[in-house]
Design an enzyme around this catalytic site. Sequence first.
Site, PDB file in Angstrom:
ATOM      1  N   CYS A  63      95.671  20.973 -17.494  1.00  0.00           N
ATOM      2  CA  CYS A  63      96.546  21.954 -18.119  1.00  0.00           C
ATOM      3  C   CYS A  63      96.089  22.249 -19.545  1.00  0.00           C
ATOM      4  O   CYS A  63      95.267  21.533 -20.112  1.00  0.00           O
ATOM      5  CB  CYS A  63      97.981  21.458 -18.124  1.00  0.00           C
ATOM      6  SG  CYS A  63      98.765  21.459 -16.497  1.00  0.00           S
ATOM      7  N   HIS A  81     101.443  24.536 -21.935  1.00  0.00           N
ATOM      8  CA  HIS A  81     102.699  23.900 -22.308  1.00  0.00           C
ATOM      9  C   HIS A  81     102.584  23.170 -23.646  1.00  0.00           C
ATOM     10  O   HIS A  81     101.489  22.990 -24.191  1.00  0.00           O
ATOM     11  CB  HIS A  81     103.166  22.933 -21.212  1.00  0.00           C
ATOM     12  CG  HIS A  81     102.250  21.763 -20.973  1.00  0.00           C
ATOM     13  ND1 HIS A  81     102.212  20.655 -21.776  1.00  0.00           N
ATOM     14  CD2 HIS A  81     101.330  21.538 -19.993  1.00  0.00           C
ATOM     15  CE1 HIS A  81     101.331  19.789 -21.322  1.00  0.00           C
ATOM     16  NE2 HIS A  81     100.761  20.310 -20.233  1.00  0.00           N
TER      17      HIS A  81
END
Length: 320
Positions: free
Chosen positions: A226, A210
Amino acid sequence: MNSCFVKPAVSGRLLRCVFMVALWLASFSAFGETSRPPGHYLLPETGNIVGEAYTVQVENEEDTLLDIAHAHGVGYEEIRRANPDTSLWVPGKGTQVQIPGQHILPDVERKGVVINIAELRLYYYPEVQDGETPRVETYPIGIGRDGFDTPLGITKTTMRLEDPAWYPPESVRQEAAERGDPPPDVVPPGPDNPLGQHAILLDIPGYLIHGTNQPDGIGMRASRGCIRMHPDDIKAVFEQIPNGTQINIIDEPIKLGWDADHLLYLQAFTSRNEQETSISDLLNIVNKADELPEQKRSNIDYEVMQKALKRGSGRIEPLI
């Protein structure tokens, strides 16, 4: 469930945006329409090395080392390792800055997305049409910090979300509650959203690739597992990668490279576990060397090899 958590950040400075646009326009003018963005390369017919290291000069007093890193497609740790004696925030007009823009491709299948957490870098191999030259795009990334290791292995993308909402996981809520600053149930799209404007979900529950509202942290180990990308970079990848794309997350702290002249190069990083160089790593180097012609193999500088392995600086060093 892990998630990438970052505190809200102040939006970027206007001067930084002007700097980025001016640099892009200068590059476009200098190299013409056939030039490629930083980190975009045709795959070599021989060897496994792309790009080149080069030097740029700081043009404005307001430019930070991170501004220059972003403009040239490198991350925080990369630019710091290449310029250890240069001020991060005030390098100064006229300062020469080394850009580590040369990369040894990871020693895995060139398919989909390859993420090498040891070097904090993502490689994307777009599918090409018949007769089209294969290519690679590579971007700096942020990964999980200690205790929140980014998981290794082969997975795939499952969904792409534009302007995603962020739901703080339980671990984030507990930490925030201990600080007396409980987070909201959901953070809507906007400047305070740590996921940025684009998110690609992986087939590993709780893990995403992301964007971020703190782009200065790209190239650092700071997330909850992440994979973070600069907003410009995730946008470029987001628009290309279909659902179901293979994602191969590896930890390859030692990479061997060779070029069209069969010269051997070594690039060593300190892996996420600060592991020592193992016997298997050394045997891999020796095996690669055995593939070289005798006159090349006999010229390998093993002292350089040992020093490079010990430093783990990420610098590409010739062994011949």
